[in-house]
Enzyme design. Structure first.
Site, PDB file in Angstrom:
ATOM      1  N   THR A  86     -13.860 -26.282 -31.043  1.00  0.00           N
ATOM      2  CA  THR A  86     -13.814 -24.715 -30.722  1.00  0.00           C
ATOM      3  C   THR A  86     -13.584 -24.261 -31.876  1.00  0.00           C
ATOM      4  O   THR A  86     -12.241 -23.706 -32.322  1.00  0.00           O
ATOM      5  CB  THR A  86     -12.445 -24.690 -29.610  1.00  0.00           C
ATOM      6  N   LEU A 146      -3.946 -35.679 -31.523  1.00  0.00           N
ATOM      7  CA  LEU A 146      -4.328 -36.727 -32.683  1.00  0.00           C
ATOM      8  C   LEU A 146      -4.003 -36.087 -33.945  1.00  0.00           C
ATOM      9  O   LEU A 146      -4.226 -35.143 -34.490  1.00  0.00           O
ATOM     10  CB  LEU A 146      -5.928 -37.044 -32.621  1.00  0.00           C
ATOM     11  N   LYS A 200      -0.463 -27.786 -26.801  1.00  0.00           N
ATOM     12  CA  LYS A 200      -1.288 -28.045 -28.025  1.00  0.00           C
ATOM     13  C   LYS A 200      -1.053 -26.920 -29.018  1.00  0.00           C
ATOM     14  O   LYS A 200      -0.836 -27.031 -30.248  1.00  0.00           O
ATOM     15  CB  LYS A 200      -2.697 -28.376 -27.706  1.00  0.00           C
ATOM     16  N   LEU A 246       8.597 -31.406 -44.119  1.00  0.00           N
ATOM     17  CA  LEU A 246       9.338 -30.574 -45.262  1.00  0.00           C
ATOM     18  C   LEU A 246       8.987 -31.000 -46.583  1.00  0.00           C
ATOM     19  O   LEU A 246      10.062 -31.039 -47.476  1.00  0.00           O
ATOM     20  CB  LEU A 246      10.978 -30.823 -44.947  1.00  0.00           C
ATOM     21  N   CYS A 256      -7.867 -28.234 -37.822  1.00  0.00           N
ATOM     22  CA  CYS A 256      -7.086 -27.860 -36.456  1.00  0.00           C
ATOM     23  C   CYS A 256      -6.063 -26.760 -36.888  1.00  0.00           C
ATOM     24  O   CYS A 256      -6.097 -25.655 -36.300  1.00  0.00           O
ATOM     25  CB  CYS A 256      -6.271 -28.985 -35.801  1.00  0.00           C
TER      26      CYS A 256
END
Length: 446
Positions: A86, A146, A200, A246, A256
């Site tokens: 996507t 993942l 997600k 951090l 992603c």
């Protein structure tokens, strides 16, 4: 069970191989002839630890095979997992759902009666309900979580499973698929479509926000004389905050986080909800690349024109050959446009980098990249780079100057070896002299 996996990219190939490892019979479907040829030969089409071993094992056993035929996949599968991409739309920040819609339409047309179609792709909230209403098949949503470099472990032993379902039957089927995983004690959240889709995108947005927060603190540290590494250490002891994500640096990339936070903000705006803070998260992240380039210019006396620059890293993260939205390659390409003589080395991503950025220079090893360099940029946190000997490296370069864009190197050791050393969010140093160093190394620091 008999499972199919539609789309054998990073997510799909991993899911197919791991489902075979769990004992299912699996057919993977893809339209990319080159990828299919590699998979049928038992080879992984990209680098991911342990994946090649699983693909080789289960294609040899016959438990895992691959096809380009929706008819074959439809006739075979009891449960069909849709794992296509996507990407961000070319004309907007929203997600391009063309691949998802096409895959659902094709497999729904050929699926056996009673088959379950399960979306794993990251989609805007509302997509599952729309697809379920458009096709006369049962649909569920099972988002993936993942991490590249840990994808096999994250599939075989995930930290949670989320099932978005409308019927008890869909839940029962998915409990059978993941029976081994659930028996091992993996937490299970069964919910509606919308919540499953949001898990997600919300998780990725939270992680991106945490990364950009510490990078914003790095900007404050540089302005005030603070040290972001010590700041992050102190913050991490607070159990409400934690230490993960951090580490200040050149920022996140990959396929992603960047596109997911943009798509989430875009979809929220369509729903009348303002998630404008995610746009600032994105902006902070992109500013980190600008800061690395500014430090490179500072190290080279104000201009990188003609400077020999070694870039250590091409993948967006270690243990991957994924160069999508890679900060390392973005910085390398921009320095090249500024007139620098750039040489890149990465342990796994060289082929992908050459295809995407053919005009950059490439080395066969870190040592080759360092040889004769006037500036070194550490931009992907591979163990090989963290373990470099700064004294040996100093003997290879023309001028010992380094910018640690990942905050992972031991500044004391590198400075002790005579290097001018800067890390994002660290106290400023005077610009390097002609030899690259600012002060003679102190043997006590070695």
């Amino acid at each position: 069970m008999r499972l199919t996996v539609i789309g054998t990219g990073y997510l799909g190939a991993t899911h197919a191989a791991c489902m075979a490892e769990l004992g299912h019979e699996v057919v993977g479907l893809d339209t990319d002839a080159g990828r299919l040829a590699a998979l049928r030969a038992g080879r992984a089409p990209f680098h991911e630890p342990r994946l090649a071993e699983l693909i080789a094992r289960h294609t040899a056993s016959g438990r895992l095979r691959f096809t380009a035929s929706y008819e074959e996949a439809g006739a075979f599968g009891q449960v069909h997992f849709v794992c296509v991409g996507t990407p961000q739309r070319r004309d907007a920040e929203g997600a391009d759902l063309a691949y998802v819609e096409s895959a659902f339409e094709a497999i729904a047309r050929h699926a056996r009666k009673g088959a379950l179609l399960v979306g794993k792709s990251t989609v805007p909230v509302g997509t599952a309900a729309r697809l379920a209403d458009a096709h006369r098949v049962e649909i569920a949503w099972n988002p993936e979580f993942l991490r590249e470099g840990f994808a096999v472990a994250d599939t075989l032993a995930p930290d949670r499973l989320v099932l978005g379902v409308r019927t008890a039957r869909a839940e029962r089927l998915l409990r059978r698929v993941y029976g081994t995983v659930l028996a091992a004690g993996t937490p299970l959240v069964v919910t509606d479509f919308a919540t499953a889709e949001l898990v997600k995108t919300a998780a990725n947005s939270f992680l991106a926000t945490k990364i950009s927060f510490i990078n914003a603190m790095a900007e404050v540290c540089e302005a005030s004389g603070g040290d972001v590494r010590r700041l992050a250490e102190a913050l991490g002891y607070d159990e409400r905050i934690g230490r993960a994500f951090l580490r200040a640096g050149v920022g996140f990339g990959g396929g992603c986080l960047p596109k997911d936070i943009r798509a989430f903000a875009h979809r929220a705006a369509e729903l009348g909800v303002d998630l404008g803070f995610l746009r600032e998260v994105d902006a902070i992240n992109m500013r980190r690349r600008d800061r690395v380039i500014a430090l490179a210019r500072e190290a080279c006396g104000g201009s990188v024109l003609g400077a020999r620059v070694a870039v250590l890293g091409a993948a967006f993260k270690p243990d991957s050959d994924d160069i999508r939205d890679s900060p390392a390659l973005n910085v390398a390409a921009r320095l090249d446009l500024d007139g620098a003589d750039v040489t890149v080395y990465d342990p796994e991503a060289m082929d992908n980098a050459r295809k995407a950025f053919p005009l950059l220079g490439y080395a066969l090893s870190a040592e080759e990249a360092l040889r004769g360099a006037e500036l070194v940029l550490h931009l992907t946190e591979w163990p090989q780079f963290r373990e470099l000997d700064p004294w040996r490296a100093a003997a290879l370069v023309r001028r010992p100057r380094i910018v640690d864009g990942r905050g992972a190197l031991d500044a004391r050791r590198w400075r002790a070896a005579g290097w001018w050393f800067r890390a994002l969010g660290s106290p400023a140093q005077p610009p390097p002299g002609a030899d690259g160093a600012t002060t003679p190394p102190d043997p006590a620091d070695a």
